[in-house]
Scaffold this active site. Structure first.
Site, PDB file in Angstrom:
ATOM      1  N   ASP A  36      51.781  43.051  53.549  1.00  0.00           N
ATOM      2  CA  ASP A  36      51.197  43.261  52.227  1.00  0.00           C
ATOM      3  C   ASP A  36      52.058  44.275  51.494  1.00  0.00           C
ATOM      4  O   ASP A  36      52.694  45.125  52.125  1.00  0.00           O
ATOM      5  CB  ASP A  36      49.751  43.769  52.352  1.00  0.00           C
ATOM      6  N   CYS A 271      34.662  34.277  44.946  1.00  0.00           N
ATOM      7  CA  CYS A 271      35.017  32.867  45.120  1.00  0.00           C
ATOM      8  C   CYS A 271      34.299  31.925  44.163  1.00  0.00           C
ATOM      9  O   CYS A 271      34.923  31.329  43.289  1.00  0.00           O
ATOM     10  CB  CYS A 271      34.758  32.448  46.563  1.00  0.00           C
ATOM     11  N   LYS A 274      34.830  32.133  40.070  1.00  0.00           N
ATOM     12  CA  LYS A 274      36.181  31.820  39.573  1.00  0.00           C
ATOM     13  C   LYS A 274      36.641  30.440  40.037  1.00  0.00           C
ATOM     14  O   LYS A 274      37.424  29.779  39.346  1.00  0.00           O
ATOM     15  CB  LYS A 274      37.169  32.917  39.987  1.00  0.00           C
TER      16      LYS A 274
END
EC number: 1.1.1.22
Length: 448
Positions: A36, A271, A274
């Site tokens: 990340d 979730c 959108k």
């Protein structure tokens, strides 16, 4: 692509999906490297801790970091070197809603592909798990062919995680869906999930586009089912009927099924909202917008439940919330999570404050996230503290601890015993019996 022994796995993106997937792949016995760009998050994960609340995840992380099977980095070049030939590189980055649009924002996915691809000097498989508009996987495959020095296969393996159950959903899924372009890519994913296949988990192989649609179609169907029972709640309120009893009867119809017919404040999180908006937007781009036009109303029903909760609180306060003390029990969008993204509970708290109420919020896990998101609200360390001197209590997230509160004791905490049950999970008869005036979404006046 040559077959290898135990494939190595990398995971790009260590948010909710990526951190869970990396930890669970290590739990299955693979060597895993997570990556990340957020160095602070990587530091937390490397210590064997999760940067967010998810039941059971800390234990899996700690165990596999300690064993050496699970490591983390901020360097995308290290992913390719770690994986080697035959590696499976999972893309688990966030695909939020675009600012000012219903469409999905793919910038993080595109950045991940651009960062990883030039380092892929040995044959491997890149597997997308992020939720994306149909057609994205094919575009990713094209870009990988352009940028990667070696032969790279592309696959799509959508996730179906439920917050609060993510570890179990990864290690014991109800199905595995894989979109592939080649037998090599399919075999790579069969190798990764071999132990799950031995346990009888269905493995569905299909083309890239269909695999992308499985995820968005599933979430759209789920959102529709939730909004349907909440639409029935609107009708029940107008007809003085009881949506809870209606839902009980519907669940006994085998054509309908028993799950997700809980009337209340509706869905939220990162979730469903959108995803249904992005799916509708993509359908319009494909020239079939009318096919998914109903999703606009699904979204609208969901948002109206939030407004209705505020109306009930206002009515209990005599028609105005100005200067009224309101306790909101719950900030997370669902129990067993600290996620406040598009949280109905927090949206209600904010709307109450917008009408002049003095709002104090309590949530067992999401307090810090909620305070960062809406710092103008008050926050408490307990349900009792939040309710102190309140003129109305709003039950907004169905944490088990709220069901265990003694309404007789709670009546001594507040200035006025007024309750709005947004989730229809409290024993309203017991609360009324303790002297509370109760309002609940979708319930008749007698049940309130």
């Amino acid at each position: 692509m040559a077959r290898v022994g135990k494939r190595r796995i990398t995971v790009t993106g260590t948010g909710y999906l990526g951190a869970t997937h990396a930890a669970c792949m290590a739990e299955l016995g693979f060597e895993v490297l997570g990556m990340d760009v957020d160095a602070e998050k990587i530091g937390v994960l490397a210590s064997g801790r999760s940067p967010f609340f998810e039941p059971g995840l800390n234990e899996v992380l700690a165990r596999n970091v300690a064993s050496g099977r699970l490591r983390f980095t901020t360097d995308p070049a290290e992913l390719a070197a770690f994986g080697g030939e035959g590696a499976v590189h999972f893309l688990c980055v966030n695909t939020p809603q675009s600012a000012g649009s219903d469409a999905a924002d793919l910038r993080y996915l595109n950045l991940a592909v651009e960062a990883l691809a030039p380092h892929l000097t040995e044959s491997c498989v890149v597997v997308g798990k992020s939720t994306v508009p149909v057609g994205t996987a094919a575009a990713v495959a094209d870009r990988l062919r352009e940028l990667a020095p070696a032969a790279v296969e592309t696959a799509w393996n959508p996730e179906f995680l439920r917050e609060g159950h993510a570890v179990a959903d990864t290690l014991h899924p109800d199905r595995l869906v894989v979109g592939v372009e080649s037998a090599e890519a399919e075999q790579a994913l069969r190798d990764v999930y071999a132990s799950l296949l031995e346990d009888g988990v269905p493995f569905l192989t299909m083309d890239l586009a269909t695999s992308e649609l499985v995820k968005t179609a599933a979430n759209s169907f789920l959102a529709t089912k939730i909004s349907f029972i909440n639409a029935m709640a609107e009708v029940c309120e107008a007809a003085d009927a009881d949506v809870v009893l209606l839902a009980q009867a519907l669940r006994l119809d085998p054509r309908i099924g028993t799950r997700f017919l809980e009337p209340g404040l509706g869905f939220g999180g990162a979730c469903l909202p959108k995803d249904i908006r992005g799916f509708a937007a993509r359908s319009r781009e494909l020239g079939v917008g009318q096919a998914l036009a109903f999703l606009h109303e699904v979204d609208g029903i969901n948002l109206r439940r939030r407004a209705r909760a505020v109306t009930l609180a206002r009515e209990l306060c005599g028609g105005s919330l100005e200067g009224r003390r309101v306790a909101v029990w719950g900030a997370a969008f669902k129990p067993d999570s600290d996620d406040v993204r598009d949280s109905p509970s927090l949206a209600v708290a904010d709307a109450l404050a917008g009408e002049g109420a003095l709002v104090t919020v309590y949530d067992p896990e999401a307090r810090d996230n909620a305070a960062k998101y809406l710092p103008h609200l008050g926050f408490a360390d307990s349900a009792r503290e939040a309710a102190r001197d309140a003129q109305v209590v709003v039950h907004a997230t169905e944490w088990p601890e709220f069901r265990e509160i003694d309404p007789v004791e709670a009546a001594g905490w507040v200035a006025q015993p007024h309750l709005v049950d947004c989730r229809n999970t409290l024993d309203l008869a017991a609360w009324r019996g303790a002297g509370w005036t109760v309002a609940a979404l979708g319930r008749p006046a007698a049940a309130r």
